[in-house]
Design an enzyme around this catalytic site. Structure first.
Site, short mmCIF file in Angstrom:
data_model
loop_
_atom_site.label_atom_id
_atom_site.label_comp_id
_atom_site.label_asym_id
_atom_site.label_seq_id
_atom_site.Cartn_x
_atom_site.Cartn_y
_atom_site.Cartn_z
CE1 TYR A 1 52.42 39.58 34.37
CE2 TYR A 1 50.17 39.54 34.02
CZ TYR A 1 50.95 40.15 34.33
OH TYR A 1 50.93 41.34 35.12
CG HIS B 1 43.98 40.74 34.35
ND1 HIS B 1 44.93 40.19 33.82
CD2 HIS B 1 44.30 41.88 35.12
CE1 HIS B 1 46.06 40.86 34.34
NE2 HIS B 1 45.42 41.75 35.06
NE ARG C 1 44.11 45.93 39.29
CZ ARG C 1 42.93 44.87 38.85
NH1 ARG C 1 42.43 44.45 40.28
NH2 ARG C 1 43.03 44.28 37.92
NE ARG D 1 47.92 43.39 39.15
CZ ARG D 1 46.69 42.66 39.23
NH1 ARG D 1 46.53 41.99 40.56
NH2 ARG D 1 45.76 42.59 38.37
CG HIS E 1 51.43 46.93 39.22
ND1 HIS E 1 50.33 47.05 39.58
CD2 HIS E 1 51.33 46.57 37.85
CE1 HIS E 1 49.42 46.87 39.03
NE2 HIS E 1 49.68 46.33 37.79
#
Length: 254
Positions: free
Chosen positions: A229, A220, A101, A197, A194
């Site tokens: 994803y 997460h 992040r 990422r 981001h």
């Protein structure tokens, strides 16, 4: 106001939805009505909140964007020398290599990247610490930056990445540098930290199909956050299916 009940609110909600109002807009309307009724209850104008039990339809989740492997390689193929180029190269490589992040990257201190073990220690959301692997290209880029860092960093600065003023680099500066290099490298879409990422997670999941592993690497808390994803991966597979399966599409009529 006291004559309305939850049935009226549900009918109103359904009518708005049928007329094409988006789920997000309907959520805002119901939220406003719910707050208004809380005010009416507080002022003793009504005895119940008819909106409290009514929920709007769920909004469609926006799938995160990502760069394909070819465009990512072009973005990271940064030429040039000097402290700023070395710093930016290390920033981009580390964002993509470890899926950091933005706040995690700017919060890194000297020593957080263990070049011997090829890992980076980060503090994520909620103050949770995790150790993430770092790829060879990123390790090389960080090594290159550390050689140049004394030319920019103040003597007492402990941050890994610093600005040209010698102090810890700000998130806004990283965003600006990522955008600068994306335009300079001819990337045909908006690029922001981001996005790297997202690309890290997408490419890793496409190769490994290890959802739990990707969850751990991203930091997460809930697997449902990582599951977005899998939709991207399925879209890729569906496209391959449509292009290659002999019965995927009907033949053109003559």
């Amino acid at each position: 106001w006291g004559a309305l009940d939850d049935g009226h609110i549900r009918a109103y909600s359904a009518a708005c939805f049928r007329k094409g109002l988006s789920a997000r807009s309907l959520q805002r309307r119901l939220s406003a009505a719910r707050t208004f009724y809380r005010y009416l209850m507080r002022e003793n104008h009504v005895s119940k909140n008819p909106v409290a039990s009514v929920s709007a339809p769920k909004s469609k989740k926006r799938l995160p964007g990502n760069l394909d492997a070819d465009r990512m390689a072009r973005l990271l193929d940064i030429k040039g020398e000097g402290p700023l180029v070395a710093r930016d190269r290390a920033i981009l490589e580390l964002l993509y290599s470890s899926g950091l992040r933005l706040a995690e990257l700017t919060g890194l201190n000297l020593g957080d990247v263990d070049r011997g073990d090829a890992t980076v220690a980060v503090t994520g959301k909620g103050g949770k610490d995790r150790i993430i692997p770092v790829g060879r290209y990123a390790i090389d880029a960080v090594d290159g930056w550390l050689k140049e860092r004394p030319a920019l960093a103040a003597d007492d600065e402990n941050a890994l990445f610093v600005s040209n003023r010698g102090t810890r680099i700000s998130p806004r500066s990283v965003q600006a540098r990522v955008d600068h290099w994306a335009r300079k490298q001819g990337i045909d879409t908006r690029v922001y930290p981001h996005l790297l990422r997202h690309s890290f997670a997408t490419h890793l999941l496409e190769s490994s199909h290890d959802l739990r592993g990707v969850q751990e690497l991203l930091g997460h808390t809930n697997i449902s956050t990582t599951q977005v994803y899998t939709h991207l991966d399925f879209q890729h597979l569906a496209q391959i299916y449509d292009q290659t399966h002999p019965r995927a599409r009907a033949k053109n009529k003559t």
